[in-house]
Design an enzyme around this catalytic site. Structure first.
Site, PDB file in Angstrom:
ATOM      1  N   LEU A 154       6.981  -3.308  -6.593  1.00 34.06           N
ATOM      2  CA  LEU A 154       6.914  -2.882  -7.915  1.00 34.06           C
ATOM      3  C   LEU A 154       5.542  -3.279  -8.493  1.00 34.06           C
ATOM      4  O   LEU A 154       5.500  -3.652  -9.653  1.00 34.06           O
ATOM      5  CB  LEU A 154       7.904  -2.966  -8.983  1.00 34.06           C
ATOM      6  CG  LEU A 154       7.779  -1.881 -10.209  1.00 34.06           C
ATOM      7  CD1 LEU A 154       8.136  -0.442  -9.718  1.00 34.06           C
ATOM      8  CD2 LEU A 154       9.061  -2.270 -11.295  1.00 34.06           C
ATOM      9  N   GLY A 155       4.355  -3.054  -7.594  1.00 31.62           N
ATOM     10  CA  GLY A 155       3.062  -3.536  -8.193  1.00 31.62           C
ATOM     11  C   GLY A 155       2.313  -2.369  -8.806  1.00 31.62           C
ATOM     12  O   GLY A 155       3.089  -1.328  -9.322  1.00 31.62           O
ATOM     13  N   ILE A 232       4.178   4.223   2.506  1.00 33.39           N
ATOM     14  CA  ILE A 232       2.817   4.229   2.233  1.00 33.39           C
ATOM     15  C   ILE A 232       2.101   2.788   2.444  1.00 33.39           C
ATOM     16  O   ILE A 232       1.016   2.823   1.702  1.00 33.39           O
ATOM     17  CB  ILE A 232       2.314   5.137   1.038  1.00 33.39           C
ATOM     18  CG1 ILE A 232       3.299   4.779  -0.148  1.00 33.39           C
ATOM     19  CG2 ILE A 232       2.512   6.636   1.103  1.00 33.39           C
ATOM     20  CD1 ILE A 232       2.807   3.379  -0.819  1.00 33.39           C
ATOM     21  N   ARG A 234       2.447  -0.258   4.766  1.00 31.55           N
ATOM     22  CA  ARG A 234       2.304  -0.724   6.234  1.00 31.55           C
ATOM     23  C   ARG A 234       3.029  -0.552   7.319  1.00 31.55           C
ATOM     24  O   ARG A 234       4.176  -0.640   6.907  1.00 31.55           O
ATOM     25  CB  ARG A 234       1.723  -2.376   5.990  1.00 31.55           C
ATOM     26  CG  ARG A 234       0.589  -2.813   5.406  1.00 31.55           C
ATOM     27  CD  ARG A 234      -0.749  -2.385   6.155  1.00 31.55           C
ATOM     28  NE  ARG A 234      -1.874  -2.736   5.684  1.00 31.55           N
ATOM     29  CZ  ARG A 234      -2.797  -2.116   4.761  1.00 31.55           C
ATOM     30  NH1 ARG A 234      -2.429  -0.879   4.612  1.00 31.55           N
ATOM     31  NH2 ARG A 234      -4.055  -2.468   4.299  1.00 31.55           N
ATOM     32  N   ASP A 258       3.069   7.582   6.295  1.00 30.47           N
ATOM     33  CA  ASP A 258       1.448   7.526   6.216  1.00 30.47           C
ATOM     34  C   ASP A 258       0.813   6.348   7.074  1.00 30.47           C
ATOM     35  O   ASP A 258      -0.114   6.370   7.392  1.00 30.47           O
ATOM     36  CB  ASP A 258       1.042   7.446   4.918  1.00 30.47           C
ATOM     37  CG  ASP A 258      -0.600   7.691   4.902  1.00 30.47           C
ATOM     38  OD1 ASP A 258      -0.989   8.892   5.427  1.00 30.47           O
ATOM     39  OD2 ASP A 258      -1.052   6.829   4.027  1.00 30.47           O
ATOM     40  N   GLU A 263      -1.681   1.667  14.578  1.00 30.11           N
ATOM     41  CA  GLU A 263      -2.692   2.508  14.260  1.00 30.11           C
ATOM     42  C   GLU A 263      -3.687   2.869  15.186  1.00 30.11           C
ATOM     43  O   GLU A 263      -4.361   1.520  15.268  1.00 30.11           O
ATOM     44  CB  GLU A 263      -2.967   2.720  12.707  1.00 30.11           C
ATOM     45  CG  GLU A 263      -1.704   3.107  11.699  1.00 30.11           C
ATOM     46  CD  GLU A 263      -2.231   2.815  10.317  1.00 30.11           C
ATOM     47  OE1 GLU A 263      -3.204   2.884  10.078  1.00 30.11           O
ATOM     48  OE2 GLU A 263      -1.246   2.885   9.421  1.00 30.11           O
ATOM     49  N   HIS A 281      -2.500   7.992   7.867  1.00 24.29           N
ATOM     50  CA  HIS A 281      -3.125   6.863   6.851  1.00 24.29           C
ATOM     51  C   HIS A 281      -3.949   7.616   5.944  1.00 24.29           C
ATOM     52  O   HIS A 281      -5.207   7.197   5.920  1.00 24.29           O
ATOM     53  CB  HIS A 281      -3.574   5.754   7.511  1.00 24.29           C
ATOM     54  CG  HIS A 281      -3.888   4.510   6.796  1.00 24.29           C
ATOM     55  ND1 HIS A 281      -3.423   3.171   7.358  1.00 24.29           N
ATOM     56  CD2 HIS A 281      -4.001   4.159   5.542  1.00 24.29           C
ATOM     57  CE1 HIS A 281      -3.478   2.448   6.391  1.00 24.29           C
ATOM     58  NE2 HIS A 281      -3.780   2.780   5.287  1.00 24.29           N
TER      59      HIS A 281
END
Ligand code: 8YV
Length: 315
Positions: A154-155, A232, A234, A258, A263, A281
């Protein structure tokens, strides 16, 4: 013409316009265009004062170690998980990030993935385009409003997602480090309890905030057959083999992703799954935000070398 002797090492391709601005203002070396990066670093390494990299790429600890006069690492993005922050701190190297710029976009995409998975937006788009509506009725999706969203981390981004979820009349729970408390949302002590509460489990941890593969079959078992994973943050946070298994067997209803472990490679298994929505991404990928990120990168470098002040330091 650039007469400035400051050497800036660019680790990965950036927006063309930013590359141009950097090239006009600084002496830039482009590591990603080199065939033999080791030999190149031997030649230019000692002259490099600044590194520009991307949040999704970071900076190899060994490359950093080969830059003895490095003063500043400027990140196009907010993720510092690919950067050896211990080494940076020890060597007094400043690290800057594009701070609050991308928060809204990433939160928007998280909600987009919630809607796209539960309301089958991609599947229904394919159905409509292919003319199948003439032959049969569309399948039914699942409700979003009124459902429960669990936010892991919750940043700034997690809080922005929570606010959006509330606007969808969702109940919001979260799990984060002990110091992070938000009276408006229900707090859970661990990932499993949060997953059990959730219809949608959203990963919005800062990079490096959890161990690789933490989100595994035990978490999916707690999330359950009516649950959906949204990532969303890593790709490395998720055990992708366990996720594929859970989606295949119906142990999990769906996933909106995402980000991926390796990747730009996406596990091929996702390509044929109707219960998965995948994006490459792009959470911060709007013209407005990427432009603001580019400006932030340039301004941080410029300000540091002109006034010795980094504008948006991460450390
Ligand atoms: C960026 C990211 O889009 O901020 C980050 O850490 O991973 C992304 O938002 C990426 O760094 C740009 O390539």
């Amino acid at each position: 013409m650039n007469n400035d002797p400051i050497n800036v090492l660019v680790i990965a391709p950036l927006m063309d316009e930013l590359t141009q601005r950097l090239t006009q203002r600084f002496n830039c070396c482009f590591l990603y265009t080199q065939k033999n990066t080791d030999a190149y670093l031997c030649t230019v390494g000692a002259s490099v004062k600044a590194v520009v990299t991307r949040g999704d790429i970071g900076l190899d600890a060994s490359i950093m170690a080969g830059l003895p006069n490095l003063e500043i690492i400027v990140v196009f993005g907010v993720g510092t998980d690919g950067i050896d922050l211990v080494q940076a701190r020890r060597r007094n190297i400043i690290v800057t990030v594009t701070s609050d710029i991308l928060t809204g976009d990433v939160a928007d995409l998280a909600m987009g993935l919630v809607l796209a998975t539960s309301r089958q937006m991609v599947l229904q788009d394919r159905f409509a385009r292919s003319g199948q509506w003439l032959l049969s009725a569309p399948t039914l999706g699942h409700k979003v409003s009124g459902k429960r969203m669990g936010i892991l981390g919750l940043g700034k981004i997690g809080s922005a997602i929570a606010r959006r979820a509330r606007a969808f009349d969702m109940q919001v729970g979260y799990c984060d480090r002990p110091g992070i408390v938000h009276a408006d949302y229900q707090r859970f002590e661990n990932i499993y309890a949060l997953a059990e509460f959730s219809d949608f489990l959203v990963l919005s941890l800062p990079g490096g905030g959890a161990n690789p593969g933490t989100i595994d079959k035990r978490v999916f078992a707690s999330l359950g057959a009516d649950g959906t994973l949204i990532n969303i943050a890593r790709g490395s946070l998720v055990n992708e083999a366990d996720l594929i298994d859970a989606l295949r067997t119906g142990a999990l209803r769906g996933a909106g992703l995402d980000v991926y472990e390796h990747e730009p490679h996406i596990p091929e298994a996702f390509f044929t799954m109707d219960n998965v929505v995948i994006t490459p991404h792009i959470a911060s990928g709007t013209k407005e935000t990427r432009q603001a990120m580019a400006d932030n990168v340039f301004d941080n470098l410029d300000s540091y070398f002109v006034r010795n002040v980094a504008l948006t330091p991460a450390n």
